[in-house]
Scaffold this active site. Structure first.
Site, mmCIF file in Angstrom:
data_model
loop_
_atom_site.group_PDB
_atom_site.id
_atom_site.type_symbol
_atom_site.label_atom_id
_atom_site.label_comp_id
_atom_site.label_asym_id
_atom_site.label_seq_id
_atom_site.Cartn_x
_atom_site.Cartn_y
_atom_site.Cartn_z
ATOM 1 N N LYS A 155 0.832 -1.213 0.000
ATOM 2 C CA LYS A 155 0.000 0.000 0.000
ATOM 3 C C LYS A 155 0.867 1.264 0.000
ATOM 4 O O LYS A 155 0.643 2.178 -0.777
ATOM 5 C CB LYS A 155 -0.919 0.050 1.238
ATOM 6 C CG LYS A 155 -1.823 -1.150 1.411
ATOM 7 C CD LYS A 155 -2.731 -1.003 2.621
ATOM 8 C CE LYS A 155 -2.024 -0.926 3.959
ATOM 9 N NZ LYS A 155 -1.353 -2.172 4.386
ATOM 10 N N ARG B 98 -9.288 1.272 9.078
ATOM 11 C CA ARG B 98 -8.913 -0.091 9.459
ATOM 12 C C ARG B 98 -10.007 -0.771 10.274
ATOM 13 O O ARG B 98 -9.831 -1.927 10.659
ATOM 14 C CB ARG B 98 -7.644 -0.035 10.318
ATOM 15 C CG ARG B 98 -6.345 -0.370 9.574
ATOM 16 C CD ARG B 98 -5.242 -0.190 10.573
ATOM 17 N NE ARG B 98 -4.026 -0.864 10.337
ATOM 18 C CZ ARG B 98 -2.951 -0.326 9.769
ATOM 19 N NH1 ARG B 98 -2.993 0.873 9.250
ATOM 20 N NH2 ARG B 98 -1.830 -1.006 9.707
ATOM 21 N N ARG C 260 12.673 -5.787 5.600
ATOM 22 C CA ARG C 260 12.536 -4.553 4.818
ATOM 23 C C ARG C 260 13.057 -3.360 5.630
ATOM 24 O O ARG C 260 13.038 -3.365 6.859
ATOM 25 C CB ARG C 260 11.093 -4.326 4.364
ATOM 26 C CG ARG C 260 10.147 -3.896 5.442
ATOM 27 C CD ARG C 260 8.764 -3.624 4.888
ATOM 28 N NE ARG C 260 7.853 -3.266 5.959
ATOM 29 C CZ ARG C 260 6.570 -2.959 5.791
ATOM 30 N NH1 ARG C 260 6.039 -2.962 4.601
ATOM 31 N NH2 ARG C 260 5.816 -2.640 6.822
ATOM 32 N N ARG D 75 11.659 -0.642 10.754
ATOM 33 C CA ARG D 75 10.495 -0.399 11.603
ATOM 34 C C ARG D 75 10.524 -1.325 12.802
ATOM 35 O O ARG D 75 10.748 -2.518 12.663
ATOM 36 C CB ARG D 75 9.199 -0.628 10.809
ATOM 37 C CG ARG D 75 8.758 0.592 10.064
ATOM 38 C CD ARG D 75 7.558 0.321 9.214
ATOM 39 N NE ARG D 75 6.410 -0.195 9.957
ATOM 40 C CZ ARG D 75 5.174 -0.200 9.465
ATOM 41 N NH1 ARG D 75 4.947 0.278 8.262
ATOM 42 N NH2 ARG D 75 4.178 -0.682 10.168
ATOM 43 N N ARG E 24 -0.282 -7.970 13.970
ATOM 44 C CA ARG E 24 -0.801 -7.056 12.934
ATOM 45 C C ARG E 24 -1.674 -7.812 11.934
ATOM 46 O O ARG E 24 -2.693 -7.298 11.482
ATOM 47 C CB ARG E 24 0.367 -6.369 12.216
ATOM 48 C CG ARG E 24 1.002 -5.279 13.078
ATOM 49 C CD ARG E 24 2.429 -4.996 12.685
ATOM 50 N NE ARG E 24 2.554 -4.350 11.402
ATOM 51 C CZ ARG E 24 3.689 -4.338 10.696
ATOM 52 N NH1 ARG E 24 4.772 -4.956 11.152
ATOM 53 N NH2 ARG E 24 3.757 -3.703 9.558
HETATM 54 P P1 AMP Z 1 1.035 0.989 9.174
HETATM 55 O O1 AMP Z 1 2.230 1.823 8.868
HETATM 56 O O2 AMP Z 1 -0.177 1.394 8.379
HETATM 57 O O3 AMP Z 1 1.325 -0.491 9.072
HETATM 58 O O4 AMP Z 1 0.653 1.267 10.705
HETATM 59 C C1 AMP Z 1 1.557 0.995 11.753
HETATM 60 C C2 AMP Z 1 0.806 0.912 13.071
HETATM 61 O O5 AMP Z 1 0.159 2.166 13.356
HETATM 62 C C3 AMP Z 1 -0.303 -0.125 13.126
HETATM 63 O O6 AMP Z 1 0.168 -1.420 13.437
HETATM 64 C C4 AMP Z 1 -1.199 0.466 14.244
HETATM 65 O O7 AMP Z 1 -0.607 0.252 15.517
HETATM 66 C C5 AMP Z 1 -1.120 1.962 13.958
HETATM 67 N N1 AMP Z 1 -2.152 2.391 12.987
HETATM 68 C C6 AMP Z 1 -1.932 2.937 11.765
HETATM 69 N N2 AMP Z 1 -3.085 3.242 11.154
HETATM 70 C C7 AMP Z 1 -4.081 2.863 12.013
HETATM 71 C C8 AMP Z 1 -5.497 2.901 11.955
HETATM 72 N N3 AMP Z 1 -6.154 3.377 10.881
HETATM 73 N N4 AMP Z 1 -6.193 2.444 13.031
HETATM 74 C C9 AMP Z 1 -5.560 1.976 14.125
HETATM 75 N N5 AMP Z 1 -4.220 1.891 14.232
HETATM 76 C C10 AMP Z 1 -3.468 2.335 13.201
#
Ligand code: AMP
Length: 216
Positions: A14, A89, A128, A163, A174
């Protein structure tokens, strides 16, 4: 204006696709994950509040992420469209996004689901890393920098960033959060006739072309 959600599990691509679409066509990427990581880096109150939750791989509250998106939607100048990456989400976030777009006289055009099988996701995520100067994405095995320690794109040295949540334990949580809380959005947007599915296993360019064909 075209507003688009990229939906898919962690590692589906994404972020990569959102970034390229923004660079090429001027979309504005709204990634709640990036916003939260920024808050953590800047050590704001919000950043401190979410750090533990993010490290574990759990979802932060709907209230927090909806607040972040609301601020961006009402403040960011944009004539091309928004790409939502990692938001919504949950069903509550999806409802809130619909209402927010309504309130600024806009609507959602497409939801692109990138699907990739779990085994591949684990391979992609474990190993990554990104350049912290320009954001270029690398992988220890499939895409290391041409010269060790130097970014192929911007040339910065030893500025790579792994990360904290890209480890097997967090990834499992996740993925679970994805299937439990986020995958119901597939049905939600299918019913609204917004859902388009794309195989997330092709090359970055192939997937990009498929997305372009949808949003043309
Ligand atoms: P991502 O970079 O999108 O994988 O997000 C990293 C982390 O941020 C996730 O594992 C959640 O802990 C938090 N996070 C990001 N976007 C959301 C969302 N829309 N709702 C809840 N938690 C989020």
């Amino acid at each position: 204006m075209k507003n688009l959600i990229l939906l898919g599990p962690p590692g589906a691509g994404k972020g990569t696709q959102a970034r390229t679409l923004c660079e090429k066509y001027g979309f504005v990427q709204l990634s709640t994950g990036d916003m939260l990581r920024e808050a953590k880096k800047d050590e704001t109150d919000l950043g401190r509040k979410v750090a533990g939750i993010m490290a574990k791989g759990e979802l932060v509250t709907d209230e927090i992420v909806i607040g972040l998106i609301e601020k961006k939607l009402t403040n960011d100048e944009n004539e091309i469209g928004f790409i939502f990456d990692g938001f919504p989400r949950t069903l509550a976030q999806a409802d809130a996004l619909g209402n927010l777009l309504d309130s600024i006289g806009q609507s959602l055009d497409h939801v692109v689901e990138l699907f990739v099988d779990d085994e591949k996701l684990v391979q992609r995520i474990i190993g990554r890393f990104t350049c912290s100067s320009c954001g270029e994405l690398y992988h220890k095995i499939t895409k290391p920098p041409e010269n060790a320690g130097i970014c192929d794109v911007c040339g910065s040295k030893d500025k790579f960033n792994f990360r904290q949540d890209d480890n097997e334990v967090s990834l499992k949580i996740r993925l679970l959060a994805y299937y439990r809380d986020t995958s119901p959005l597939i049905g939600y947007y299918h019913v609204l006739n917004k859902l388009r599915k794309i195989n997330g296993l092709g090359s970055v360019d192939e997937i990009q072309n498929n997305i372009r064909n949808i949003i043309k």
